[in-house]
Motif scaffolding. Structure first.
Motif, short mmCIF file in Angstrom:
data_model
loop_
_atom_site.label_atom_id
_atom_site.label_comp_id
_atom_site.label_asym_id
_atom_site.label_seq_id
_atom_site.Cartn_x
_atom_site.Cartn_y
_atom_site.Cartn_z
N ASN A 68 8.41 -0.68 0.76
CA ASN A 68 9.13 0.34 0.47
C ASN A 68 7.09 0.71 -0.02
N ASP A 69 6.85 1.19 -0.15
CA ASP A 69 5.41 1.59 -0.89
C ASP A 69 5.44 1.20 -2.41
N LYS A 70 6.28 1.75 -3.07
CA LYS A 70 6.59 1.54 -5.11
C LYS A 70 6.16 0.17 -4.48
N LEU A 71 6.58 -0.95 -3.58
CA LEU A 71 6.79 -2.44 -3.96
C LEU A 71 5.12 -2.64 -3.81
N MET A 72 4.03 -2.18 -2.78
CA MET A 72 2.92 -1.94 -2.48
C MET A 72 2.48 -1.38 -4.21
N GLU A 73 3.34 -0.26 -4.92
CA GLU A 73 2.06 0.02 -5.69
C GLU A 73 2.58 -0.39 -7.17
N LYS A 74 3.66 -1.42 -6.87
CA LYS A 74 3.91 -1.93 -7.55
C LYS A 74 2.92 -4.26 -8.02
N TYR A 75 2.59 -3.97 -7.25
CA TYR A 75 1.60 -4.71 -6.53
C TYR A 75 0.27 -4.57 -6.64
N GLN A 76 0.16 -3.26 -7.04
CA GLN A 76 -1.53 -3.00 -6.15
C GLN A 76 -1.66 -3.54 -5.65
N ILE A 77 -1.18 -3.03 -4.03
CA ILE A 77 -1.34 -3.70 -3.18
C ILE A 77 -2.19 -2.62 -2.47
N SER A 78 -3.60 -2.39 -1.54
CA SER A 78 -4.79 -1.09 -0.96
C SER A 78 -3.24 -1.16 0.01
N TYR A 79 -2.55 0.12 0.78
CA TYR A 79 -2.31 0.56 2.02
C TYR A 79 -2.36 1.22 2.30
N GLU A 80 -2.05 1.35 3.61
CA GLU A 80 -2.31 2.52 4.59
C GLU A 80 -0.79 3.99 4.45
N MET A 81 -0.87 4.58 3.96
CA MET A 81 0.69 5.01 4.16
C MET A 81 1.01 5.85 5.50
N THR A 82 1.95 5.87 5.58
CA THR A 82 2.37 6.17 7.21
C THR A 82 3.21 7.35 6.77
N GLU A 83 3.68 8.27 7.67
CA GLU A 83 4.80 9.46 7.33
C GLU A 83 5.86 9.79 9.17
N ALA A 84 5.87 8.39 9.75
CA ALA A 84 6.51 7.82 10.37
C ALA A 84 7.34 7.99 10.76
N PRO A 85 8.36 9.05 11.44
CA PRO A 85 10.12 9.01 11.43
C PRO A 85 10.40 8.19 11.52
N GLY A 86 11.75 7.86 10.12
CA GLY A 86 11.92 6.66 10.08
C GLY A 86 11.69 5.56 8.88
N THR A 87 12.47 4.62 8.58
CA THR A 87 12.22 3.63 7.84
C THR A 87 11.39 2.77 8.10
N VAL A 88 10.51 3.39 6.57
CA VAL A 88 8.61 2.06 6.98
C VAL A 88 8.85 1.38 6.05
N ILE A 89 8.57 0.36 6.51
CA ILE A 89 8.78 -1.52 6.06
C ILE A 89 7.00 -1.70 6.04
N TYR A 90 6.71 -1.70 4.16
CA TYR A 90 5.06 -2.20 4.35
C TYR A 90 5.64 -3.95 4.26
N VAL A 91 4.73 -4.58 4.92
CA VAL A 91 4.29 -6.09 4.64
C VAL A 91 3.06 -6.48 3.85
N ALA A 92 2.95 -6.81 2.88
CA ALA A 92 1.78 -8.05 2.20
C ALA A 92 1.62 -9.38 2.69
N LYS A 93 0.42 -10.40 1.97
CA LYS A 93 0.94 -11.22 2.40
C LYS A 93 -0.40 -11.67 1.13
N GLU A 94 0.01 -11.84 0.05
CA GLU A 94 -0.47 -12.69 -1.19
C GLU A 94 -2.25 -11.57 -1.42
N ASN A 95 -1.60 -10.04 -1.28
CA ASN A 95 -1.68 -9.64 -1.99
C ASN A 95 -2.51 -9.07 -1.03
#
Length: 78
Positions: free
Chosen positions: A27-54
């Motif tokens: 989730n977005d909290k994971l991206m923030e925990k590892y200080q990964i810059s990401y594009e937040m979305t408000e899409a309906p449903g469960t959003v799962i973010y993906v990052a590789k090597e930050n």
């Protein structure tokens, strides 16, 4: 071996080593925990973010439509 250590981070997601690279899926909290810059979305449903090597790669949205017989199924449960 392609898949190395896998860590579940409760409330955040998963950190896994694949082909020697660290992959984050959660989730977005994971991206923030590892200080990964990401594009937040408000899409309906469960959003799962993906990052590789930050580095942010993108997101997946998991959703389901309410079936036409859902109301009847819930009534039968009562």
């Amino acid at each position: 071996e392609r898949i190395g250590e896998i860590k579940e981070i409760s409330g955040y997601g998963v950190e896994a080593e694949i082909d020697g690279c660290v992959i984050y899926v959660g989730n977005d909290k994971l991206m923030e925990k590892y200080q990964i810059s990401y594009e937040m979305t408000e899409a309906p449903g469960t959003v799962i973010y993906v990052a590789k090597e930050n580095q942010y790669l993108g997101y997946l949205v998991i959703g389901d439509e309410i079936k036409s017989d859902s109301k009847q199924a819930v009534a039968q449960l009562k």
